[in-house]
Each structure stands twice: as structure tokens, then as C-alpha cells.
Design an enzyme around this catalytic site. Sequence first.
Site, short mmCIF file in Angstrom:
data_model
loop_
_atom_site.label_atom_id
_atom_site.label_comp_id
_atom_site.label_asym_id
_atom_site.label_seq_id
_atom_site.Cartn_x
_atom_site.Cartn_y
_atom_site.Cartn_z
N LYS A 266 0.76 -1.26 0.08
CA LYS A 266 0.00 0.07 0.13
C LYS A 266 0.73 1.28 -0.04
O LYS A 266 1.97 1.41 0.79
CB LYS A 266 -0.95 0.08 1.31
CG LYS A 266 -1.64 1.39 1.50
CD LYS A 266 -2.59 1.31 2.69
CE LYS A 266 -3.24 2.65 3.08
NZ LYS A 266 -3.98 2.68 4.09
N ASP A 271 -2.81 10.64 3.23
CA ASP A 271 -4.24 9.87 3.53
C ASP A 271 -5.15 11.05 4.12
O ASP A 271 -4.86 11.14 5.47
CB ASP A 271 -4.17 8.56 4.34
CG ASP A 271 -5.55 7.99 4.44
OD1 ASP A 271 -6.50 8.38 4.10
OD2 ASP A 271 -5.96 7.12 5.26
N LYS A 278 -10.10 12.93 8.04
CA LYS A 278 -9.65 12.59 9.37
C LYS A 278 -9.83 13.74 10.02
O LYS A 278 -9.56 14.95 9.42
CB LYS A 278 -8.15 12.15 9.15
CG LYS A 278 -8.10 10.88 8.56
CD LYS A 278 -6.61 10.27 8.42
CE LYS A 278 -6.32 8.93 7.96
NZ LYS A 278 -7.05 7.62 8.58
N ASP A 289 1.54 6.68 5.41
CA ASP A 289 0.52 5.63 4.79
C ASP A 289 1.20 5.15 3.48
O ASP A 289 0.28 4.16 2.90
CB ASP A 289 -0.74 6.39 4.37
CG ASP A 289 -1.93 5.09 4.88
OD1 ASP A 289 -1.77 4.37 5.39
OD2 ASP A 289 -3.08 5.67 4.20
N ASP A 348 -12.09 6.65 3.80
CA ASP A 348 -11.10 6.70 4.51
C ASP A 348 -10.42 5.27 4.78
O ASP A 348 -9.31 4.93 4.86
CB ASP A 348 -11.20 7.14 6.14
CG ASP A 348 -9.85 7.35 6.78
OD1 ASP A 348 -8.75 7.32 6.06
OD2 ASP A 348 -9.77 7.90 8.02
N GLU A 350 -9.33 3.30 2.28
CA GLU A 350 -9.02 3.48 0.95
C GLU A 350 -7.87 2.62 0.40
O GLU A 350 -7.87 2.10 -0.63
CB GLU A 350 -8.53 4.93 0.65
CG GLU A 350 -6.91 5.17 0.86
CD GLU A 350 -6.88 5.22 2.37
OE1 GLU A 350 -7.64 5.51 3.28
OE2 GLU A 350 -5.63 4.83 2.87
N ARG A 352 -7.44 -0.76 1.04
CA ARG A 352 -8.05 -1.99 0.86
C ARG A 352 -8.57 -1.79 -0.72
O ARG A 352 -8.68 -2.75 -1.51
CB ARG A 352 -9.12 -2.55 1.76
CG ARG A 352 -10.28 -1.73 1.88
CD ARG A 352 -11.25 -1.81 2.91
NE ARG A 352 -10.32 -1.35 4.12
CZ ARG A 352 -10.93 -1.55 5.47
NH1 ARG A 352 -11.93 -2.15 5.51
NH2 ARG A 352 -10.14 -1.24 6.48
N1 BES Z 1 -4.09 4.87 6.93
C1 BES Z 1 -5.30 4.77 7.81
C2 BES Z 1 -4.58 3.56 8.82
C3 BES Z 1 -3.81 4.20 10.00
C4 BES Z 1 -4.38 4.76 11.03
C5 BES Z 1 -2.42 3.94 9.68
C6 BES Z 1 -3.21 5.18 11.78
C7 BES Z 1 -1.49 4.45 10.56
C8 BES Z 1 -2.07 5.20 11.83
C9 BES Z 1 -6.25 3.91 6.95
O1 BES Z 1 -6.47 4.03 5.63
C10 BES Z 1 -7.45 4.24 7.60
O2 BES Z 1 -8.01 5.43 7.83
N2 BES Z 1 -8.23 3.37 8.19
C11 BES Z 1 -9.39 3.61 8.93
C12 BES Z 1 -10.44 2.28 8.51
C13 BES Z 1 -11.68 2.65 8.89
C14 BES Z 1 -12.24 3.65 8.23
C15 BES Z 1 -12.44 1.28 8.33
C16 BES Z 1 -9.02 3.45 10.30
O3 BES Z 1 -8.30 2.68 10.84
O4 BES Z 1 -9.76 4.03 11.13
ZN ZN Z 2 -4.54 4.85 4.75
ZN ZN Z 3 -7.67 6.06 5.21
#
Ligand code: BES
Ligand code: ZN
Ligand code: ZN
Length: 509
Positions: A266, A271, A278, A289, A348, A350, A352
Site C-alpha cells: 500500500k 491519506d 480525518k 501511509d 478513509d 482507501e 484496501r
Molecule cells: N491509513 C489509515 C490507517 C492508519 C491509521 C495507519 C493510523 C496508521 C495510523 C487507513 O487508511 C484508515 O484510515 N483506516 C481506517 C479504516 C476505517 C475507516 C474502516 C481506520 O483505521 O480508522
Molecule cells: Zn490509509
Molecule cells: Zn484512510
Amino acid sequence: MIACLADARGRGDRGARGGRSAGRARFTGRSGEAGEAPVSALAERARAVPGFKAESGETLPLGREGVALGLGKGGSLSPSTMRTAAAKLVRALDRMSLHKVRLFFADPLPLRDGKGTPLDPALLGRAFGEGLALANWRFDAFDGSASKRTPAQRPLSIGIDDADFRAGVEHGLLLGEAVNLTRRLGATPPNICHPEWVVRTSRRLARELGLRCRVVDFRSAERMGMGGLLSVGRASASKPAIVVLEHAPRTIAPAARREHLVLVGKTITFDTGGYSLKVNNGMKGMKYDKMGGMAVLGAMHAIARRRLPVRVTGVLAVAENMVGGDAYRPDDIITLHNGVTVEVTNTDAEGRLVLADALSYACRHLAPTAIVDMATLTGGVVVALGHFCAGYFCGDPTLTSRLEQASCESGERIWRLPLWPEHRDFMRGDHADLINSNPQRSAHPIQGAAFLSYFVEESVPWAHIDIAGMDSVEHPTDLFVTGPTGYGVRLLADLAEGFTQRAPRAASA
Ligand code: BES
Ligand code: ZN
Ligand code: ZN
């Protein structure tokens, strides 16, 4: 145990190259006869100093002749303690402004650890080399005219007599260099490191390393129906792409004749969360990210430099998740590369979506015998496992064993999490085949893995590694300054190395 480092100051080459070449630990090879002051005499002097306990990583300056490094009790020696001791040594040498030293063991390296497990000097050397390289790095590319920080470490060169240990150190330094490449790319800010920059940088690295590089650009991605990658990356001024880096050596190890390992990363250069924006400072640090993809790039660096006799291909799914008039929205329904449709419930989630297209592309076009993807996919994995290890998912017993072995060798910890049919059902949608995130907020790391499983052909052994807790550190540690860690480079490089040998005994699925 004590290792003595004799200062080579008298040899006229100390500090020969000043300058600002952070991260370069150089290794001088065989250093010839024992140093000017006999090692045993240095060790005796160190032992006589009150308060010096020779604990692992403890250093003691010995005047003009050198420095003693404690390695702890023989029985407690391990790759992990060696790595940390080497890192502490780098800090001490830096404080003393020593940059060229020769290493001698005052005591012979023990053959077994405290539990009776054989100790391999090459593995100890490798850990030592990793510690040197990792600690001798900081990101100084943007030190400006107002910077008051001390200059980055100058090249460090260490001569070592023990041949097996020395070979290990060389291996460790090579891996450390690959990890530091990943860290440098990781630290590069998103106004510079955007998708098109990643594509250009990958092309340049491929040329330097002798890898083949192919790029699926925006137009080709449209033709190939990569609705995930396109939707996530559309609102950025820098367009998304899939980068494919191939290591196809002429010589293949007998055990690897039929193998083709594909590593997918990824690579979200920033992000914002998209329209599921966010909040509360959650965006700060989202330049990291991209660390899954940067770890794949670093691993390809190590694999190419070590000329591993196995076919390995790295695939980066590169995009920036932004907002704008043409950004994708919650409620959009998109069709991905393998024809599976997805209702976007959260922009968010994204990672996957871009990975799904990359995984499907790998299955269709690269004929893999194993796929491993690495991603900063969910904050949930940090809640579950903290910053101590990555979480992983794998339904294939042989690939599980290979990963566990690579984790042991590299010291990069992983912990297996479950992925059951019920988890896969949890991702089914009412208006499309799947949803990208279930609004019942539970089991986020598993949701991510379950979603991805729809894009990997069932016959291909696959593992997903969620590194969200491991990509960077907020506070300095023995090995890492604040910033990206390059986690995963050594794990993936060791995994590839494992494919050159027969598979270990399969773990239970
Ligand atoms: N890039 C983030 C995951 C992340 C969060 C990495 C904190 C490092 C530190 C990912 O794209 C994301 O935002 N995931 C969400 C998923 C949710 C919306 C299903 C998350 O983990 O809150
Ligand atoms: Zn992300
Ligand atoms: Zn995200």
C-alpha cells in the site's frame, strides 16, 4: 563479555571524509594484526574501572587507545542484544567523534546461548551490522539554513577480524542500507513524495539495481478497469499508478525453480481520509501511509543487491487520497479489476481499494506462487497489538511457516490474527457485492483482510500484513530516531531468502 574497539586515529585516515553522508556505515574488511594496544590489555583496563559492568551496550572510553563495549553475560547474547549493543556503540562513537575503529573480541564468542541454543556468529554479525546501520542514520535532507542540529553522522568504518562474524556484518549492513532507503523515502514529505514522484523514483532505483520496471499508469488503469485505484487517486493533482518491479535472476536455486513470490505494498503518499475526512489531528503523520510500499521497495533493493536466486516481483499501489470536485464519495459504487463491485461506505478505508486492484492484477498477470501484501491498513491493529508487532493473516500453512521463520531471523515481530468465513460475510453489501467498511465498528483489522481476500485467487497462497503500528516511532529508541522505521524490509527480504530453500515444516492453518 567485552568487545574492544581500537581507535585507528593514528593511521592518518580519521575523518578523511567529512561531509554529511548520514546513514553510511562502511565496513573495511580484514584489519590485519591485532591493534597497537593488545586487546587483552584493553579489556583488563576496562574490567578494572569501577562501575563498568560490561553490560550489553555499555561503553567505556579508554583514552587514546579506544573504547570498550560491553556485550553482557555470554549466556544472554542474542541477535537482538547484539543489534542494540551496536546501536549504542554508534551513539557513543558519535559522542567521541570516532569514525574509524577496529573491533576485537576480548572473549571468544560463545557457541550457545543461556538456553543451550546454538549461536551462529554470522547471525550475531548480521545483527551487529544492522544495529550499526540503523543507528547511524537520520533524515537531514531538509536541514535548512536555520538548522542548529549537529551534522549528520559521518561515514563509520569498522574493521573486524572474525571471518564469520565479518561476513554477517556485511549482510547486516546491506540490509541496513535497504532499510535506510525505505526510511528516507518514508520521511520525504507529501508535497515532494507524491504518486508521480514515487513512479520516477522507482524507475531510477530499478535502473540502478538491474530490476525490470513496468508502470500501469492512469490511462492503462482505466483500460484495465481498476476502479479502486482510480477512485482513491482521482482527486489528487498527481495521478495514481501501479508500479511493478521484477527481480528475475538468471540463476535460480533448485528449491525455487517453480516459485514466484509477489510482494504488494500500500503506497498512499498522503491519506486525508477523503470526504470521510480525518479529524482531530488524525491526518498528521499520514505521509507514512506509504510505508507498506516503501518496505516492498526496500526489500527489492536488498533482494537485488544480494542477487537472491529466486524470482520476486514487487508491486506498489500508489495514490494520494485527497478531496476535490472529482473525489470519490461515500455511497459511490465502483467496479474493481476482477469485476467485483464495492459500495463505498467510508472513503478513509482507501488502502484496501487500491490493494484490491493490485492483488487482482498480480493474480491475473504475474502468475504468483505466493503473494504477501504489506500495508498501514487500520488504526485498529494498533489498538489490538500496539507498537510491538505487526498483525498478519494467512490461511496457507507453508506460507505461514515461511513468514514465521523470516520473522525469527529478522527479529521483526508478527502476530497471526484470524480470518474466518463469518468475517468475509461481514463485508457483503446490500447494493453491491461488498462494502469497503462495515458501519458496525468492530474487528477493523480483520475487516480489511476479509475485504482483500475477495481479490486473491483461491489457489494462490496469500498473506496480508498490517503494519500500521510499526511504520514509524514518535519517540527515539536505541535503534531508531523519531520517524519512519523501515519495518518490514528485513522481514520481506528474509522471506524471499527463505524461498531459495526448501519450505520449513508447515504450521497448522
Ligand atoms: N491509513 C489509515 C490507517 C492508519 C491509521 C495507519 C493510523 C496508521 C495510523 C487507513 O487508511 C484508515 O484510515 N483506516 C481506517 C479504516 C476505517 C475507516 C474502516 C481506520 O483505521 O480508522
Ligand atoms: Zn490509509
Ligand atoms: Zn484512510
